[in-house]
Design an enzyme around this catalytic site. Structure first.
Site, PDB file in Angstrom:
ATOM      1  CE  LYS A  54      -3.692  19.123  -0.510  1.00 34.82           C
ATOM      2  NZ  LYS A  54      -4.005  17.974  -1.365  1.00 34.82           N
ATOM      3  N   GLY A  79       0.385  -1.554  -0.179  1.00 39.18           N
ATOM      4  CA  GLY A  79      -0.739  -0.835   0.431  1.00 39.18           C
ATOM      5  C   GLY A  79      -2.040  -1.181  -0.255  1.00 39.18           C
ATOM      6  CB  VAL A  80      -4.468  -3.792  -0.192  1.00 45.69           C
ATOM      7  CG1 VAL A  80      -3.793  -4.347  -1.422  1.00 45.69           C
ATOM      8  CG2 VAL A  80      -3.991  -4.526   1.059  1.00 45.69           C
ATOM      9  N   GLY A  81      -5.256  -0.212   0.629  1.00 44.41           N
ATOM     10  CA  GLY A  81      -6.284   0.628   1.249  1.00 44.41           C
ATOM     11  C   GLY A  81      -7.363   0.908   0.219  1.00 44.41           C
ATOM     12  CB  VAL A 105      -6.025   3.843  -4.227  1.00 39.48           C
ATOM     13  CG1 VAL A 105      -5.578   3.698  -5.675  1.00 39.48           C
ATOM     14  CG2 VAL A 105      -6.596   5.234  -3.983  1.00 39.48           C
TER      15      VAL A 105
HETATM   16  P1  NAD Z   1      -5.687   4.565   2.501  1.00 43.91           P
HETATM   17  O1  NAD Z   1      -5.331   5.207   3.779  1.00 43.91           O
HETATM   18  O2  NAD Z   1      -7.071   4.078   2.264  1.00 43.91           O
HETATM   19  O3  NAD Z   1      -4.711   3.319   2.200  1.00 43.91           O
HETATM   20  C1  NAD Z   1      -3.359   3.293   2.525  1.00 43.91           C
HETATM   21  C2  NAD Z   1      -3.042   1.866   2.962  1.00 43.91           C
HETATM   22  O4  NAD Z   1      -1.639   1.771   3.183  1.00 43.91           O
HETATM   23  C3  NAD Z   1      -3.731   1.447   4.260  1.00 43.91           C
HETATM   24  O5  NAD Z   1      -4.396   0.213   4.070  1.00 43.91           O
HETATM   25  C4  NAD Z   1      -2.571   1.332   5.247  1.00 43.91           C
HETATM   26  O6  NAD Z   1      -2.789   0.312   6.232  1.00 43.91           O
HETATM   27  C5  NAD Z   1      -1.441   0.974   4.326  1.00 43.91           C
HETATM   28  N1  NAD Z   1      -0.113   1.234   4.870  1.00 43.91           N
HETATM   29  C6  NAD Z   1       0.270   2.152   5.812  1.00 43.91           C
HETATM   30  N2  NAD Z   1       1.591   2.051   6.033  1.00 43.91           N
HETATM   31  C7  NAD Z   1       2.064   1.087   5.219  1.00 43.91           C
HETATM   32  C8  NAD Z   1       3.346   0.554   4.951  1.00 43.91           C
HETATM   33  N3  NAD Z   1       4.429   0.985   5.591  1.00 43.91           N
HETATM   34  N4  NAD Z   1       3.460  -0.436   4.027  1.00 43.91           N
HETATM   35  C9  NAD Z   1       2.362  -0.887   3.369  1.00 43.91           C
HETATM   36  N5  NAD Z   1       1.127  -0.415   3.578  1.00 43.91           N
HETATM   37  C10 NAD Z   1       0.983   0.563   4.477  1.00 43.91           C
HETATM   38  O7  NAD Z   1      -5.257   5.621   1.364  1.00 43.91           O
HETATM   39  P2  NAD Z   1      -5.686   5.646  -0.159  1.00 43.91           P
HETATM   40  O8  NAD Z   1      -6.802   6.627  -0.319  1.00 43.91           O
HETATM   41  O9  NAD Z   1      -5.824   4.252  -0.659  1.00 43.91           O
HETATM   42  O10 NAD Z   1      -4.410   6.335  -0.817  1.00 43.91           O
HETATM   43  C11 NAD Z   1      -3.211   5.593  -1.039  1.00 43.91           C
HETATM   44  C12 NAD Z   1      -2.152   6.540  -1.596  1.00 43.91           C
HETATM   45  O11 NAD Z   1      -2.621   7.103  -2.822  1.00 43.91           O
HETATM   46  C13 NAD Z   1      -1.823   7.736  -0.691  1.00 43.91           C
HETATM   47  O12 NAD Z   1      -0.463   8.051  -0.851  1.00 43.91           O
HETATM   48  C14 NAD Z   1      -2.685   8.851  -1.265  1.00 43.91           C
HETATM   49  O13 NAD Z   1      -2.131  10.130  -1.002  1.00 43.91           O
HETATM   50  C15 NAD Z   1      -2.625   8.534  -2.741  1.00 43.91           C
HETATM   51  N6  NAD Z   1      -3.752   9.054  -3.506  1.00 43.91           N
HETATM   52  C16 NAD Z   1      -5.017   8.667  -3.210  1.00 43.91           C
HETATM   53  C17 NAD Z   1      -6.089   9.161  -3.959  1.00 43.91           C
HETATM   54  C18 NAD Z   1      -7.504   8.728  -3.674  1.00 43.91           C
HETATM   55  O14 NAD Z   1      -8.386   8.976  -4.513  1.00 43.91           O
HETATM   56  N7  NAD Z   1      -7.799   8.092  -2.558  1.00 43.91           N
HETATM   57  C19 NAD Z   1      -5.861  10.044  -5.030  1.00 43.91           C
HETATM   58  C20 NAD Z   1      -4.540  10.416  -5.322  1.00 43.91           C
HETATM   59  C21 NAD Z   1      -3.492   9.914  -4.557  1.00 43.91           C
END
Ligand code: NAD
Length: 358
Positions: free
Chosen positions: A80, A180-182, A184
């Site tokens: 990392k 969390g509906v980001g 992923v």
């Molecule tokens: P993202 O930033 O697109 O989505 C995160 C979502 O969580 C956002 O919509 C945000 O508004 C929401 N959020 C923030 N605070 C919150 C709360 N207190 N309660 C509910 N929702 C809240 O991130 P992502 O890429 O979708 O990743 C989500 C998680 O998965 C992270 O922990 C990330 O480290 C992990 N992850 C992601 C990937 C990837 O490929 N993107 C791979 C491995 C792990």
């Protein structure tokens, strides 16, 4: 804090400090293990309060990558990198390219990718200085955004959970609470809806909540309310550390499986979950779809190959659950054992050099 003191007994192989005075670059690259292959892990560009905080973070995250790649069955080690500073004000072409040259100096022992604070455009700049970068845009022969593959991996994990808890991999009719509906979480909701499952969602972003409700018929609830929802699976897909002494007693689910990194706030939280009779799917096994997708890029990207490898998360997680039952340990301990066993067995195999191998 001294570097050797910070490394402690975590068995990191190498920690490299890089600077470029003209651009203000200050970077730390931690190679935790190359026993299974080059150390792969993203670059976090973050305004750490001090160097100690940056060092602690890069050491912790690189070790996590070793376990994640090993448990995913990849021929990759764990590494990392962090760049200290605020990306909004410090980012420049010179800085990112100078950083690319620091990576290049490691000759392929470390391969970088995107993480918090870095973007696909940064990866494109890094690629102008070194071949040891992954996560390039799809149009440039890269693997693009890993999030859909991460969501696919969570689906594979949910099927393994279903098989274990209800004796069926069919998710139709199951209720899944997605925190969390980001990138992923939203794709996970789409896949769950297609599989006939019901979703209950929450998010800090009201637009994302409204989109999921309108498009997938998800039931929106408040940020704190999600812990009290009656469901089959609780799926943390937002931040880390949401499973803690306050939230675990409130959960009304049979299993937990989601994409968020470092879901357990402390080492003792897994015991709280086990005591409640809830099956926990360890986060670094469940969310490996993204790193698998990036790993496929390192030897020529093909979405078919990536998907087939991501689907193996079902088998990996099933083996973790088997190990937990056989050894009488919790799934988190079992997942770490599963990863370390592979590092030990395959790492020692590599001591036997092939003819001509360096
Ligand atoms: P993202 O930033 O697109 O989505 C995160 C979502 O969580 C956002 O919509 C945000 O508004 C929401 N959020 C923030 N605070 C919150 C709360 N207190 N309660 C509910 N929702 C809240 O991130 P992502 O890429 O979708 O990743 C989500 C998680 O998965 C992270 O922990 C990330 O480290 C992990 N992850 C992601 C990937 C990837 O490929 N993107 C791979 C491995 C792990």
């Amino acid at each position: 804090m001294g570097v050797f003191e910070a490394i402690g007994t975590e068995t990191h192989e190498e920690v490299l400090f890089g600077v470029d005075h003209e651009s203000g670059l200050r970077t730390i690259i931690a190679i935790h293990s190359t026993a299974l292959g080059p150390a792969l892990g993203g670059t976090r560009f973050f305004p750490y309060p001090d160097e100690d905080a940056a060092l602690r973070d890069v050491l912790r995250l690189s070790k996590g990558m070793t376990l994640k790649s090993a448990a995913a069955g990849l021929d990759l080690g764990g590494g990392k990198a962090v760049i200290i500073g605020d990306p909004a004000t410090l980012r420049s072409e010179r800085l990112i390219r100078a950083y690319g040259r620091v990576i290049d100096s490691l000759g392929g022992r470390y391969i970088t990718a995107e993480d918090v604070g870095t973007t696909v455009d940064d990866m494109v700049l890094i690629a102008r200085e070194t071949p040891w970068v992954s996560g390039l845009p799809y149009a440039q022969g890269g693997s693009g955004d890993p999030s859909p593959e991460t969501a696919r991996g969570v689906m594979a994990a949910l099927r393994a959970v279903g098989d274990r808890v209800w004796g069926s991999t069919d998710l139709a009719g199951r209720r899944v609470a997605v925190q969390g509906v980001g990138k992923v979480g939203m794709d996970l909701v789409r896949r769950l809806t297609e599989a006939g499952a019901e979703t209950i969602i929450t998010d800090a972003n009201p637009d994302a909540m409204a989109f999921a409700a309108e498009t997938y018929g998800s039931e929106p609830v408040g940020l704190d309310e999600i812990y009290d929802v009656e469901c089959d699976v609780f799926s943390p897909c937002a931040l880390g550390a949401t499973l803690n002494a306050d939230t675990i007693p409130r959960l009304r689910c049979s299993a937990i499986a989601g994409s968020a990194n470092n879901q357990l706030a402390t080492d003792t939280d897994i015991e709280r979950i086990v005591a409640r009779g809830i099956l926990y799917a360890p986060d670094f096994v469940v969310n490996a779809g993204g790193v698998i997708n990036i790993a496929v890029e390192t030897d020529g990207y093909s979405i078919e190959r990536a998907e087939a490898m991501v689907d193996r998360i079902y088998d990996n997680l099933s083996e973790v659950f088997d190990t937990a039952e056989r050894d009488g340990v919790n799934p988190d301990v079992a997942a770490t054992r599963f990863a370390l066993r592979r590092i030990d067995q395959i790492g020692r195999l590599r001591v036997k050099r092939r003819p001509g191998e360096q």
